[in-house]
Scaffold this motif. Structure first.
Motif, PDB file in Angstrom:
ATOM      1  N   ALA A  58       0.839  -1.209   0.000  1.00  0.00           N
ATOM      2  CA  ALA A  58       0.000   0.000   0.000  1.00  0.00           C
ATOM      3  C   ALA A  58       0.871   1.255   0.000  1.00  0.00           C
ATOM      4  CB  ALA A  58      -0.932  -0.014   1.208  1.00  0.00           C
ATOM      5  N   ILE A  59       1.943   1.209   0.792  1.00  0.00           N
ATOM      6  CA  ILE A  59       2.871   2.340   0.858  1.00  0.00           C
ATOM      7  C   ILE A  59       4.299   1.799   0.916  1.00  0.00           C
ATOM      8  CG2 ILE A  59       1.249   3.951   1.942  1.00  0.00           C
ATOM      9  CD1 ILE A  59       2.567   3.321   4.636  1.00  0.00           C
ATOM     10  N   PHE A  60       5.254   2.628   0.531  1.00  0.00           N
ATOM     11  CA  PHE A  60       6.643   2.187   0.483  1.00  0.00           C
ATOM     12  C   PHE A  60       7.156   1.750   1.856  1.00  0.00           C
ATOM     13  CE2 PHE A  60      11.242   2.634   0.519  1.00  0.00           C
ATOM     14  CZ  PHE A  60      11.573   1.854  -0.590  1.00  0.00           C
ATOM     15  N   ALA A  61       6.691   2.380   2.916  1.00  0.00           N
ATOM     16  CA  ALA A  61       7.142   2.016   4.266  1.00  0.00           C
ATOM     17  C   ALA A  61       6.840   0.558   4.578  1.00  0.00           C
ATOM     18  CB  ALA A  61       6.501   2.931   5.303  1.00  0.00           C
ATOM     19  N   ASP A  62       5.705   0.047   4.089  1.00  0.00           N
ATOM     20  CA  ASP A  62       5.378  -1.366   4.301  1.00  0.00           C
ATOM     21  C   ASP A  62       6.444  -2.244   3.669  1.00  0.00           C
ATOM     22  OD1 ASP A  62       3.044  -0.583   5.557  1.00  0.00           O
ATOM     23  OD2 ASP A  62       1.764  -0.979   3.811  1.00  0.00           O
ATOM     24  N   TYR A  63       6.825  -1.908   2.457  1.00  0.00           N
ATOM     25  CA  TYR A  63       7.862  -2.655   1.755  1.00  0.00           C
ATOM     26  C   TYR A  63       9.207  -2.502   2.469  1.00  0.00           C
ATOM     27  CZ  TYR A  63      11.214  -4.036  -1.787  1.00  0.00           C
ATOM     28  OH  TYR A  63      12.260  -4.630  -2.433  1.00  0.00           O
ATOM     29  N   SER A  64       9.517  -1.298   2.849  1.00  0.00           N
ATOM     30  CA  SER A  64      10.791  -1.002   3.486  1.00  0.00           C
ATOM     31  C   SER A  64      10.985  -1.772   4.796  1.00  0.00           C
ATOM     32  CB  SER A  64      10.892   0.501   3.745  1.00  0.00           C
ATOM     33  OG  SER A  64      12.102   0.821   4.371  1.00  0.00           O
ATOM     34  N   HIS A  65       9.904  -1.913   5.559  1.00  0.00           N
ATOM     35  CA  HIS A  65       9.995  -2.589   6.857  1.00  0.00           C
ATOM     36  C   HIS A  65      10.036  -4.113   6.735  1.00  0.00           C
ATOM     37  CE1 HIS A  65       9.760   1.014   9.249  1.00  0.00           C
ATOM     38  NE2 HIS A  65       8.732   1.415   8.535  1.00  0.00           N
ATOM     39  N   ASN A  66       9.497  -4.665   5.650  1.00  0.00           N
ATOM     40  CA  ASN A  66       9.500  -6.115   5.487  1.00  0.00           C
ATOM     41  C   ASN A  66       9.424  -6.477   4.001  1.00  0.00           C
ATOM     42  OD1 ASN A  66       9.366  -8.847   5.774  1.00  0.00           O
ATOM     43  ND2 ASN A  66       7.376  -8.885   6.793  1.00  0.00           N
ATOM     44  N   PRO A  67      10.510  -6.322   3.255  1.00  0.00           N
ATOM     45  CA  PRO A  67      10.465  -6.584   1.806  1.00  0.00           C
ATOM     46  C   PRO A  67      10.107  -8.028   1.463  1.00  0.00           C
ATOM     47  CG  PRO A  67      12.719  -6.208   2.520  1.00  0.00           C
ATOM     48  CD  PRO A  67      11.837  -5.887   3.688  1.00  0.00           C
ATOM     49  N   TYR A  68      10.493  -8.983   2.315  1.00  0.00           N
ATOM     50  CA  TYR A  68      10.236 -10.385   1.997  1.00  0.00           C
ATOM     51  C   TYR A  68       8.761 -10.752   2.095  1.00  0.00           C
ATOM     52  CZ  TYR A  68      15.226 -10.642   1.869  1.00  0.00           C
ATOM     53  OH  TYR A  68      16.528 -10.420   1.537  1.00  0.00           O
ATOM     54  N   GLN A  69       7.955  -9.878   2.681  1.00  0.00           N
ATOM     55  CA  GLN A  69       6.505 -10.073   2.682  1.00  0.00           C
ATOM     56  C   GLN A  69       5.963  -9.875   1.261  1.00  0.00           C
ATOM     57  OE1 GLN A  69       4.403  -7.397   5.290  1.00  0.00           O
ATOM     58  NE2 GLN A  69       2.428  -7.878   4.385  1.00  0.00           N
ATOM     59  N   PHE A  70       6.629  -9.055   0.477  1.00  0.00           N
ATOM     60  CA  PHE A  70       6.186  -8.708  -0.870  1.00  0.00           C
ATOM     61  C   PHE A  70       7.027  -9.358  -1.967  1.00  0.00           C
ATOM     62  CE2 PHE A  70       5.200  -5.326   2.103  1.00  0.00           C
ATOM     63  CZ  PHE A  70       3.825  -5.227   1.927  1.00  0.00           C
ATOM     64  N   VAL A  71       8.236  -9.797  -1.618  1.00  0.00           N
ATOM     65  CA  VAL A  71       9.159 -10.372  -2.596  1.00  0.00           C
ATOM     66  C   VAL A  71       9.614 -11.748  -2.093  1.00  0.00           C
ATOM     67  CG1 VAL A  71      11.306 -10.029  -3.885  1.00  0.00           C
ATOM     68  CG2 VAL A  71       9.924  -8.051  -3.225  1.00  0.00           C
ATOM     69  N   PRO A  72       8.824 -12.775  -2.401  1.00  0.00           N
ATOM     70  CA  PRO A  72       9.225 -14.112  -1.953  1.00  0.00           C
ATOM     71  C   PRO A  72      10.377 -14.670  -2.777  1.00  0.00           C
ATOM     72  CG  PRO A  72       7.207 -14.241  -3.232  1.00  0.00           C
ATOM     73  CD  PRO A  72       7.535 -12.775  -3.078  1.00  0.00           C
ATOM     74  N   ASN A  73      10.953 -15.745  -2.288  1.00  0.00           N
ATOM     75  CA  ASN A  73      12.053 -16.441  -2.947  1.00  0.00           C
ATOM     76  C   ASN A  73      11.602 -17.852  -3.300  1.00  0.00           C
ATOM     77  OD1 ASN A  73      14.650 -18.418  -1.990  1.00  0.00           O
ATOM     78  ND2 ASN A  73      15.004 -16.918  -3.584  1.00  0.00           N
ATOM     79  N   VAL A  74      11.875 -18.263  -4.522  1.00  0.00           N
ATOM     80  CA  VAL A  74      11.646 -19.649  -4.914  1.00  0.00           C
ATOM     81  C   VAL A  74      12.940 -20.193  -5.504  1.00  0.00           C
ATOM     82  CG1 VAL A  74       9.162 -19.445  -5.332  1.00  0.00           C
ATOM     83  CG2 VAL A  74      10.736 -18.954  -7.191  1.00  0.00           C
ATOM     84  N   LYS A  75      13.137 -21.460  -5.331  1.00  0.00           N
ATOM     85  CA  LYS A  75      14.283 -22.141  -5.921  1.00  0.00           C
ATOM     86  C   LYS A  75      13.703 -23.141  -6.909  1.00  0.00           C
ATOM     87  CE  LYS A  75      16.929 -21.597  -1.655  1.00  0.00           C
ATOM     88  NZ  LYS A  75      17.530 -20.368  -1.974  1.00  0.00           N
ATOM     89  N   VAL A  76      14.050 -22.968  -8.190  1.00  0.00           N
ATOM     90  CA  VAL A  76      13.421 -23.774  -9.242  1.00  0.00           C
ATOM     91  C   VAL A  76      14.435 -24.263 -10.266  1.00  0.00           C
ATOM     92  CG1 VAL A  76      11.161 -22.656  -9.058  1.00  0.00           C
ATOM     93  CG2 VAL A  76      12.842 -21.708 -10.583  1.00  0.00           C
ATOM     94  N   ASP A  77      14.131 -25.409 -10.843  1.00  0.00           N
ATOM     95  CA  ASP A  77      14.918 -25.914 -11.964  1.00  0.00           C
ATOM     96  C   ASP A  77      14.438 -25.220 -13.227  1.00  0.00           C
ATOM     97  OD1 ASP A  77      16.713 -27.880 -10.917  1.00  0.00           O
ATOM     98  OD2 ASP A  77      14.979 -29.156 -10.510  1.00  0.00           O
ATOM     99  N   ILE A  78      15.358 -24.590 -13.934  1.00  0.00           N
ATOM    100  CA  ILE A  78      15.052 -23.945 -15.211  1.00  0.00           C
ATOM    101  C   ILE A  78      15.981 -24.564 -16.245  1.00  0.00           C
ATOM    102  CG2 ILE A  78      14.896 -21.775 -16.462  1.00  0.00           C
ATOM    103  CD1 ILE A  78      14.793 -20.309 -13.869  1.00  0.00           C
ATOM    104  N   ALA A  79      15.449 -24.799 -17.420  1.00  0.00           N
ATOM    105  CA  ALA A  79      16.240 -25.377 -18.502  1.00  0.00           C
ATOM    106  C   ALA A  79      15.846 -24.703 -19.810  1.00  0.00           C
ATOM    107  CB  ALA A  79      15.998 -26.883 -18.579  1.00  0.00           C
ATOM    108  N   PRO A  80      16.683 -24.829 -20.834  1.00  0.00           N
ATOM    109  CA  PRO A  80      16.306 -24.265 -22.130  1.00  0.00           C
ATOM    110  C   PRO A  80      14.933 -24.823 -22.562  1.00  0.00           C
ATOM    111  CG  PRO A  80      18.590 -24.940 -22.164  1.00  0.00           C
ATOM    112  CD  PRO A  80      18.007 -25.444 -20.867  1.00  0.00           C
TER     113      PRO A  80
END
Length: 139
Positions: A58-80
């Motif tokens: 909603a506001i940048f402060a939300d992102y600033s205080h907890n970026p991983y709430q908005f930017v998750p991490n996944v580990k995936v197999d990618i191939a051509p």
């Protein structure tokens, strides 16, 4: 003191109209939503580390205080021929849309490629041997 009917009648009509036809509070127009698609591909297979914005704060402060709430991490197999993709709708893709991929702790040089598409049009494309970032905003 006697009040005139002429003075009471307009007030009564206004009061009745307010009860029957209440005034709705004014609302700002809903934001225009844009369809965003992230695509990460490689020239050589890799188990990739990908971070991507999956919801708009909603506001940048939300992102600033907890970026991983908005930017998750996944580990995936990618191939051509087998890219990783994610789609969502954002009101402000120029501020928030982003995807980044890297080899993480994996060895190798997969030659990453990313595309960031907004409303069906590729707006950012990028390449990198061991990592890549696609974002409209310069972080």
């Amino acid at each position: 003191m006697v009040m005139s009917t002429r003075l009471l009648l307009p007030g009564m009509v206004l009061a009745a109209a307010t009860v029957i036809f209440p005034v709705a509070p004014a609302h700002a127009d809903d934001p225009v939503m844009h369809h965003v698609k992230y695509t990460v591909s490689v020239a050589k297979p890799i188990y990739a580390d990908i971070y991507y914005l999956d919801q708009e704060p909603a506001i940048f402060a939300d992102y600033s205080h907890n970026p991983y709430q908005f930017v998750p991490n996944v580990k995936v197999d990618i191939a051509p021929g087998k890219p990783w993709t994610y789609e969502l709708n954002l009101a402000k893709p120029d501020q928030w849309a982003l995807v980044t991929a890297s080899t993480g702790t994996e060895p190798g040089t997969p030659m990453f490629h990313c595309d960031l598409t907004v409303d069906g049009k590729v707006v950012v494309s990028n390449d990198g041997p061991k990592g890549v970032l696609c974002s409209i905003r310069h972080w």
